[in-house]
Design a protein around this motif. Structure first.
Motif, PDB file in Angstrom:
ATOM      1  N   SER A   1      48.999  -8.208  61.529  1.00 54.49           N
ATOM      2  CA  SER A   1      48.547  -7.068  62.344  1.00 54.49           C
ATOM      3  C   SER A   1      47.659  -7.514  63.489  1.00 54.49           C
ATOM      4  O   SER A   1      47.741  -6.996  64.603  1.00 54.49           O
ATOM      5  N   LEU A   2      46.789  -8.509  63.217  1.00 48.93           N
ATOM      6  CA  LEU A   2      45.837  -8.967  64.218  1.00 48.93           C
ATOM      7  C   LEU A   2      46.522  -9.631  65.397  1.00 48.93           C
ATOM      8  O   LEU A   2      46.256  -9.314  66.552  1.00 48.93           O
ATOM      9  N   VAL A   3      47.404 -10.571  65.111  1.00 51.36           N
ATOM     10  CA  VAL A   3      48.106 -11.283  66.188  1.00 51.36           C
ATOM     11  C   VAL A   3      48.965 -10.299  66.981  1.00 51.36           C
ATOM     12  O   VAL A   3      49.051 -10.374  68.210  1.00 51.36           O
ATOM     13  N   GLY A   4      49.564  -9.355  66.267  1.00 49.86           N
ATOM     14  CA  GLY A   4      50.370  -8.326  66.938  1.00 49.86           C
ATOM     15  C   GLY A   4      49.542  -7.450  67.858  1.00 49.86           C
ATOM     16  O   GLY A   4      50.038  -6.926  68.856  1.00 49.86           O
ATOM     17  N   SER A   5      48.248  -7.298  67.525  1.00 46.27           N
ATOM     18  CA  SER A   5      47.385  -6.432  68.340  1.00 46.27           C
ATOM     19  C   SER A   5      47.059  -7.044  69.699  1.00 46.27           C
ATOM     20  O   SER A   5      46.601  -6.343  70.600  1.00 46.27           O
ATOM     21  N   LEU A   6      47.287  -8.342  69.865  1.00 47.01           N
ATOM     22  CA  LEU A   6      46.980  -8.995  71.139  1.00 47.01           C
ATOM     23  C   LEU A   6      47.886  -8.500  72.276  1.00 47.01           C
ATOM     24  O   LEU A   6      47.537  -8.624  73.444  1.00 47.01           O
ATOM     25  N   ASN A   7      49.064  -7.940  71.920  1.00 48.65           N
ATOM     26  CA  ASN A   7      49.949  -7.429  72.978  1.00 48.65           C
ATOM     27  C   ASN A   7      49.440  -6.118  73.569  1.00 48.65           C
ATOM     28  O   ASN A   7      50.031  -5.592  74.511  1.00 48.65           O
ATOM     29  N   LYS A   8      48.337  -5.594  73.017  1.00 54.27           N
ATOM     30  CA  LYS A   8      47.784  -4.334  73.532  1.00 54.27           C
ATOM     31  C   LYS A   8      47.283  -4.477  74.967  1.00 54.27           C
ATOM     32  O   LYS A   8      47.274  -3.511  75.728  1.00 54.27           O
TER      33      LYS A   8
ATOM     34  N   TRP B   1      50.053  12.699  64.889  1.00 50.00           N
ATOM     35  CA  TRP B   1      51.226  11.836  64.708  1.00 50.00           C
ATOM     36  C   TRP B   1      50.811  10.365  64.677  1.00 50.00           C
ATOM     37  O   TRP B   1      51.315   9.577  63.875  1.00 50.00           O
ATOM     38  N   GLN B   2      49.879   9.987  65.561  1.00 49.55           N
ATOM     39  CA  GLN B   2      49.448   8.594  65.634  1.00 49.55           C
ATOM     40  C   GLN B   2      48.657   8.185  64.399  1.00 49.55           C
ATOM     41  O   GLN B   2      48.745   7.037  63.938  1.00 49.55           O
ATOM     42  N   THR B   3      47.887   9.110  63.835  1.00 49.84           N
ATOM     43  CA  THR B   3      47.150   8.825  62.603  1.00 49.84           C
ATOM     44  C   THR B   3      48.114   8.527  61.461  1.00 49.84           C
ATOM     45  O   THR B   3      47.935   7.554  60.708  1.00 49.84           O
ATOM     46  N   VAL B   4      49.157   9.366  61.345  1.00 49.93           N
ATOM     47  CA  VAL B   4      50.184   9.136  60.315  1.00 49.93           C
ATOM     48  C   VAL B   4      50.890   7.810  60.573  1.00 49.93           C
ATOM     49  O   VAL B   4      51.188   7.053  59.640  1.00 49.93           O
ATOM     50  N   ASN B   5      51.146   7.503  61.856  1.00 53.54           N
ATOM     51  CA  ASN B   5      51.806   6.255  62.221  1.00 53.54           C
ATOM     52  C   ASN B   5      50.973   5.045  61.802  1.00 53.54           C
ATOM     53  O   ASN B   5      51.518   4.043  61.316  1.00 53.54           O
ATOM     54  N   CYS B   6      49.657   5.123  61.988  1.00 54.78           N
ATOM     55  CA  CYS B   6      48.774   4.017  61.595  1.00 54.78           C
ATOM     56  C   CYS B   6      48.837   3.778  60.086  1.00 54.78           C
ATOM     57  O   CYS B   6      48.893   2.633  59.628  1.00 54.78           O
ATOM     58  N   VAL B   7      48.834   4.865  59.316  1.00 56.93           N
ATOM     59  CA  VAL B   7      48.916   4.755  57.853  1.00 56.93           C
ATOM     60  C   VAL B   7      50.239   4.119  57.441  1.00 56.93           C
ATOM     61  O   VAL B   7      50.281   3.212  56.594  1.00 56.93           O
ATOM     62  N   LEU B   8      51.343   4.571  58.049  1.00 55.27           N
ATOM     63  CA  LEU B   8      52.666   4.047  57.708  1.00 55.27           C
ATOM     64  C   LEU B   8      52.842   2.597  58.157  1.00 55.27           C
ATOM     65  O   LEU B   8      53.466   1.796  57.462  1.00 55.27           O
ATOM     66  N   THR B   9      52.295   2.249  59.327  1.00 54.10           N
ATOM     67  CA  THR B   9      52.401   0.873  59.828  1.00 54.10           C
ATOM     68  C   THR B   9      51.660  -0.092  58.919  1.00 54.10           C
ATOM     69  O   THR B   9      52.162  -1.181  58.597  1.00 54.10           O
ATOM     70  N   ALA B  10      50.456   0.302  58.486  1.00 52.29           N
ATOM     71  CA  ALA B  10      49.692  -0.529  57.547  1.00 52.29           C
ATOM     72  C   ALA B  10      50.433  -0.633  56.216  1.00 52.29           C
ATOM     73  O   ALA B  10      50.526  -1.714  55.627  1.00 52.29           O
ATOM     74  N   SER B  11      50.974   0.497  55.762  1.00 51.15           N
ATOM     75  CA  SER B  11      51.728   0.511  54.499  1.00 51.15           C
ATOM     76  C   SER B  11      52.959  -0.371  54.588  1.00 51.15           C
ATOM     77  O   SER B  11      53.326  -1.039  53.609  1.00 51.15           O
TER      78      SER B  11
ATOM     79  N   LYS C   1      46.101   2.296  67.712  1.00 54.49           N
ATOM     80  CA  LYS C   1      46.781   1.413  66.759  1.00 54.49           C
ATOM     81  C   LYS C   1      45.838   0.381  66.145  1.00 54.49           C
ATOM     82  O   LYS C   1      46.167  -0.263  65.144  1.00 54.49           O
ATOM     83  N   ASN C   2      44.665   0.204  66.761  1.00 53.36           N
ATOM     84  CA  ASN C   2      43.654  -0.686  66.170  1.00 53.36           C
ATOM     85  C   ASN C   2      43.273  -0.221  64.768  1.00 53.36           C
ATOM     86  O   ASN C   2      42.875  -1.022  63.922  1.00 53.36           O
ATOM     87  N   MET C   3      43.389   1.102  64.529  1.00 51.06           N
ATOM     88  CA  MET C   3      43.057   1.646  63.210  1.00 51.06           C
ATOM     89  C   MET C   3      43.977   1.077  62.136  1.00 51.06           C
ATOM     90  O   MET C   3      43.605   1.003  60.966  1.00 51.06           O
TER      91      MET C   3
END
Length: 251
Positions: free
Chosen positions: A205-212, A102-112, A51-53
């Motif tokens: 996205s950055l702050v959300g990534s801290l829950n990783k 699936w995760q690659t598509v998810n990264c594109v959609l999440t960014a979008s 998801k970092n992508m």
């Protein structure tokens, strides 16, 4: 219900407002579905690292759409995230090509989703009578308008049959957990809308990534994920890159 009791005020839904918000709903449902399918094939720790992508795509999209430049530290952190994702995939003992797709598509959609939502927020405000649109109204638009698309997918994939025939839906605890999940989802939606309206897509996205960090550790411990030393190092490296990314963004 909150509006009926006078606890909140909600903007009146108009066709003009709905048409503006529909693209966000389509991306939102696609994001949820692809996220579920990726978890079906990949372990939780690797999903969080991949998801970092999303952060990379969001930063690029923000620079292109909103003309917002990132500093060198942010791009360095993005590069570290790419390294962690690639090394994590190479050393993943439970590697599954379908899950990674699936995760690659998810990264594109999440960014979008974050980029489109931020843009639509400003456009939607102009189409209301008051000229404003509060977070409660945004949450209502985001969730209610997503239901038709979700129901359509449920019917297409015949998921309602397996759910209806499942024994678990006849137990009280299922409904307790499902209700709690719905309330948590409402809280997540509201806080996400508020945070995104106050900041930008990349910061969101950055702050959300801290829950990783807690998610990765919990995923490894709870699901007994098979790990090699190189894969564990890749996961830790990815977590470090996420923290470095957040710190670079704040500087």
């Amino acid at each position: 219900m909150l509006e009926l009791f006078g606890a909140v005020s909600i903007e009146k839904l108009t066709w003009k407002l709905i048409r503006i918000w529909i693209p966000v709903n389509i991306i939102f449902v696609g994001m949820l579905v692809t996220g579920m399918y990726s978890l079906k094939y990949i372990n939780v720790a690797m999903v969080t690292i991949l998801k970092n992508m999303t952060n990379i795509l969001t930063a690029i999209g923000e620079a292109y759409i909103f003309k917002k430049r990132q500093n060198k530290k942010v791009w360095t952190a993005l590069f570290l995230m790419i390294i962690s994702a690639v090394s994590g995939g190479i050393t993943d003992l439970s590697f599954n090509a379908v899950g990674y797709a699936w995760q690659t598509v998810n990264c594109v959609l999440t960014a979008s989703y974050s980029l489109t939502l931020r843009r639509v927020m400003d456009t939607a405000k102009q189409s209301t009578r008051s000229g404003t649109l509060n977070e409660i109204s945004m949450v209502l638009l985001n969730n209610v308008l997503s239901l038709p698309f979700a129901i359509f997918l449920i019917l297409i994939f015949s998921e309602w049959e397996s759910v209806y025939n499942s024994h678990v839906i006849r137990t009280p605890m299922f409904w307790v957990v499902a209700t709690a999940s719905g309330l948590l989802g409402l809280a997540i939606s509201f806080t996400s809308m508020w945070f995104l309206s106050q900041t930008g897509p990349t910061t969101y996205s950055l702050v959300g990534s801290l829950n990783k960090i807690p998610i990765s550790i919990a995923g490894i411990l709870l699901f007994n994920v098979p790990l090699s030393l190189p894969n564990l190092f890749s996961i830790l490296f990815g977590l470090f890159a996420g923290v470095f990314f957040a710190k670079a963004k704040m500087s």
